[in-house]
Design a protein around this motif. Structure first.
Motif, PDB file in Angstrom:
ATOM      1  N   GLU A 301       1.399   2.304  49.127  1.00  0.00           N
ATOM      2  CA  GLU A 301       1.212   2.349  50.581  1.00  0.00           C
ATOM      3  C   GLU A 301       2.067   1.289  51.272  1.00  0.00           C
ATOM      4  O   GLU A 301       2.541   1.508  52.393  1.00  0.00           O
ATOM      5  N   LEU A 302       2.270   0.161  50.616  1.00  0.00           N
ATOM      6  CA  LEU A 302       3.146  -0.881  51.164  1.00  0.00           C
ATOM      7  C   LEU A 302       4.545  -0.317  51.387  1.00  0.00           C
ATOM      8  O   LEU A 302       5.161  -0.535  52.433  1.00  0.00           O
ATOM      9  N   GLY A 303       5.055   0.429  50.395  1.00  0.00           N
ATOM     10  CA  GLY A 303       6.371   1.047  50.524  1.00  0.00           C
ATOM     11  C   GLY A 303       6.407   2.115  51.607  1.00  0.00           C
ATOM     12  O   GLY A 303       7.369   2.197  52.383  1.00  0.00           O
ATOM     13  N   ILE A 304       5.364   2.941  51.658  1.00  0.00           N
ATOM     14  CA  ILE A 304       5.266   3.981  52.690  1.00  0.00           C
ATOM     15  C   ILE A 304       5.323   3.353  54.081  1.00  0.00           C
ATOM     16  O   ILE A 304       6.078   3.791  54.962  1.00  0.00           O
ATOM     17  N   GLN A 305       4.506   2.323  54.290  1.00  0.00           N
ATOM     18  CA  GLN A 305       4.430   1.675  55.600  1.00  0.00           C
ATOM     19  C   GLN A 305       5.770   1.052  55.991  1.00  0.00           C
ATOM     20  O   GLN A 305       6.198   1.148  57.140  1.00  0.00           O
ATOM     21  N   ALA A 306       6.427   0.413  55.027  1.00  0.00           N
ATOM     22  CA  ALA A 306       7.713  -0.238  55.319  1.00  0.00           C
ATOM     23  C   ALA A 306       8.764   0.793  55.733  1.00  0.00           C
ATOM     24  O   ALA A 306       9.475   0.603  56.725  1.00  0.00           O
ATOM     25  N   ALA A 307       8.871   1.879  54.974  1.00  0.00           N
ATOM     26  CA  ALA A 307       9.877   2.903  55.282  1.00  0.00           C
ATOM     27  C   ALA A 307       9.560   3.621  56.590  1.00  0.00           C
ATOM     28  O   ALA A 307      10.460   3.873  57.403  1.00  0.00           O
ATOM     29  N   ASP A 308       8.296   3.966  56.799  1.00  0.00           N
ATOM     30  CA  ASP A 308       7.911   4.641  58.047  1.00  0.00           C
ATOM     31  C   ASP A 308       8.201   3.757  59.257  1.00  0.00           C
ATOM     32  O   ASP A 308       8.685   4.236  60.299  1.00  0.00           O
ATOM     33  N   LYS A 309       7.910   2.471  59.120  1.00  0.00           N
ATOM     34  CA  LYS A 309       8.156   1.530  60.204  1.00  0.00           C
ATOM     35  C   LYS A 309       9.655   1.440  60.502  1.00  0.00           C
ATOM     36  O   LYS A 309      10.076   1.419  61.665  1.00  0.00           O
ATOM     37  N   LEU A 310      10.464   1.397  59.447  1.00  0.00           N
ATOM     38  CA  LEU A 310      11.913   1.306  59.621  1.00  0.00           C
ATOM     39  C   LEU A 310      12.474   2.563  60.276  1.00  0.00           C
ATOM     40  O   LEU A 310      13.267   2.483  61.226  1.00  0.00           O
ATOM     41  N   ILE A 311      12.077   3.721  59.781  1.00  0.00           N
ATOM     42  CA  ILE A 311      12.584   4.981  60.325  1.00  0.00           C
ATOM     43  C   ILE A 311      12.168   5.153  61.780  1.00  0.00           C
ATOM     44  O   ILE A 311      12.932   5.649  62.607  1.00  0.00           O
ATOM     45  N   ASN A 312      10.962   4.706  62.111  1.00  0.00           N
ATOM     46  CA  ASN A 312      10.516   4.759  63.506  1.00  0.00           C
ATOM     47  C   ASN A 312      11.396   3.878  64.388  1.00  0.00           C
ATOM     48  O   ASN A 312      11.743   4.250  65.519  1.00  0.00           O
ATOM     49  N   SER A 313      11.798   2.716  63.874  1.00  0.00           N
ATOM     50  CA  SER A 313      12.692   1.829  64.633  1.00  0.00           C
ATOM     51  C   SER A 313      14.076   2.434  64.803  1.00  0.00           C
ATOM     52  O   SER A 313      14.725   2.253  65.829  1.00  0.00           O
ATOM     53  N   ILE A 314      14.526   3.149  63.777  1.00  0.00           N
ATOM     54  CA  ILE A 314      15.845   3.797  63.836  1.00  0.00           C
ATOM     55  C   ILE A 314      15.857   4.903  64.895  1.00  0.00           C
ATOM     56  O   ILE A 314      16.791   5.024  65.689  1.00  0.00           O
ATOM     57  N   GLU A 315      14.803   5.709  64.909  1.00  0.00           N
ATOM     58  CA  GLU A 315      14.769   6.896  65.762  1.00  0.00           C
ATOM     59  C   GLU A 315      14.200   6.628  67.149  1.00  0.00           C
ATOM     60  O   GLU A 315      14.362   7.445  68.052  1.00  0.00           O
ATOM     61  N   ASN A 316      13.542   5.485  67.331  1.00  0.00           N
ATOM     62  CA  ASN A 316      12.970   5.134  68.638  1.00  0.00           C
ATOM     63  C   ASN A 316      13.376   3.695  68.943  1.00  0.00           C
ATOM     64  O   ASN A 316      12.646   2.750  68.624  1.00  0.00           O
ATOM     65  N   THR A 317      14.530   3.538  69.559  1.00  0.00           N
ATOM     66  CA  THR A 317      15.114   2.215  69.757  1.00  0.00           C
ATOM     67  C   THR A 317      14.289   1.324  70.685  1.00  0.00           C
ATOM     68  O   THR A 317      14.479   0.107  70.691  1.00  0.00           O
ATOM     69  N   MET A 318      13.378   1.890  71.453  1.00  0.00           N
ATOM     70  CA  MET A 318      12.596   1.094  72.401  1.00  0.00           C
ATOM     71  C   MET A 318      11.254   0.646  71.823  1.00  0.00           C
ATOM     72  O   MET A 318      10.423   0.099  72.529  1.00  0.00           O
TER      73      MET A 318
END
Length: 345
Positions: A301-318
């Motif tokens: 889950e640590l890995g899931i959360q890290a990747a999801d958080k990163l991808i959200n930052s990539i796709e939603n710059t604000m």
């Protein structure tokens, strides 16, 4: 042998650049030509290389995980493997590829990371806390380049996205569990007080003892290496004299093995005379005799959360900064069954 884009072009009677434009949906290509290309692809069972095509488009849809391959102990364990599996799963579910980079100082890995980020060859980066440095993060911040830190660093500005385990809670939970099982004098065996996660575990250990009105004895907090030999040496040190602990919390599984070997040599029975809790719930902990009570951490889950958080930052710059702390739990096994055994007599 797998078909190539040139094979498709030859069968369809067009140039390979025309096939490339059709795959990338660029340029004006007649429907008749497109159909010939699609038919050729189907006949040859050609599968486009999305990874390569996205690189060519300048839209890699790739996230990178940076590790230090020189630090074997930190990366050759199930904790890290499960985290990588979680990162890969989340990336795949969002149609991203995962690239693993060597951030070792010995090869100036930080410069390689900067080069890939500046060249837009990757969309975002995940760093373990242990290899993050201020200069690298400053460079990425100046480019507004997305990144997430695995673990919380006390040396890095808190204005960064990170995902971490609640190690303060883990240390407190280990103490609470041991006290509930009838142990009274609890030691903490650390594999490095300079590591933030160990500092947090010791903080939780101290807080729980204080909350229960138990005097904190600094001599019961010992430090060594993540090895069986270090575990043995520290256990001998703790067991000297009459005022020795009746329970030990160990930072890792190797130290646990050292505690078991020393206890056996000294004729100290577990769990009756000595209780053990390990902060690593590795597979071997369940297989040892006695089986070892552990702090359970959902590293997947640590890995899931890290990747999801990163991808959200990539796709939603604000998006705003997000910092996530994952809870832990206790898996109770034979090594702390003192009170339970007494109740059954």
């Amino acid at each position: 042998m797998a078909a190539t884009i040139k094979d498709v072009a030859k069968l369809a009677g067009v140039s390979h650049s025309t096939v490339s434009r059709v795959l990338n949906d660029k340029g004006v290509i007649s429907d008749e030509t497109k159909q010939r290309i699609y038919s050729a692809m189907e006949e040859l069972k050609y599968v486009p290389n999305d990874f390569a095509r996205n690189f060519a488009n300048g839209n890699p849809l790739t996230i990178a995980l940076v590790i230090d391959v020189d630090n074997v102990n930190d990366y050759s364990n199930s904790f890290f493997s499960n985290t990588v599996f979680g990162i890969e799963t989340a990336a795949h579910n969002s149609n991203y590829s995962l690239m693993v980079l060597n951030g070792s100082a010995s090869i100036d890995g930080a410069e390689e990371v900067k080069r890939l980020a500046m060249g837009k060859r990757i969309n975002g980066i995940i760093f373990p806390e242990s290899i993050v440095n201020v200069e690298l993060l400053k460079s990425l911040d100046e480019q507004n380049f997305p990144y997430v830190i695995l673990g919380r660093s006390k040396d890095i500005d808190c204005g960064a996205d990170w995902v971490d385990i609640n190690n303060t809670q883990a240390g407190a939970a280990a103490v609470k569990h041991l006290l509930e099982r009838g142990y009274k004098k609890i030691a903490f065996m650390s594999d490095g007080k300079d590591k933030v996660f160990n500092q947090d575990r010791i903080e939780g250990y101290r807080k729980e003892l204080k909350n229960k009105g138990i005097t904190i004895e600094d001599n019961l907090i010992v430090e060594g290496k993540a090895s069986v030999e270090s575990g043995m040496e520290l256990t001998k040190k703790l067991l000297k004299g009459s005022n020795h602990p009746d329970a030990i919390i160990c930072s890792n599984d190797r130290m646990v093995v050292g505690v078991l070997r020393t206890a056996k040599a000294e004729g100290i029975t577990i769990p009756d005379k000595l209780g053990i809790v390990c902060c690593d719930n590795t597979p071997v902990m369940e297989l040892l005799q006695p089986s070892i009570t552990c702090i359970n951490v959902d590293t997947y889950e640590l890995g899931i959360q890290a990747a999801d958080k990163l991808i959200n930052s990539i796709e939603n710059t604000m998006t705003s900064v997000h910092q996530t702390m994952l809870s832990t739990s206790i898996i109770s096994r034979d090594s702390t069954a003192k009170k339970l055994k007494g109740a059954n007599k």
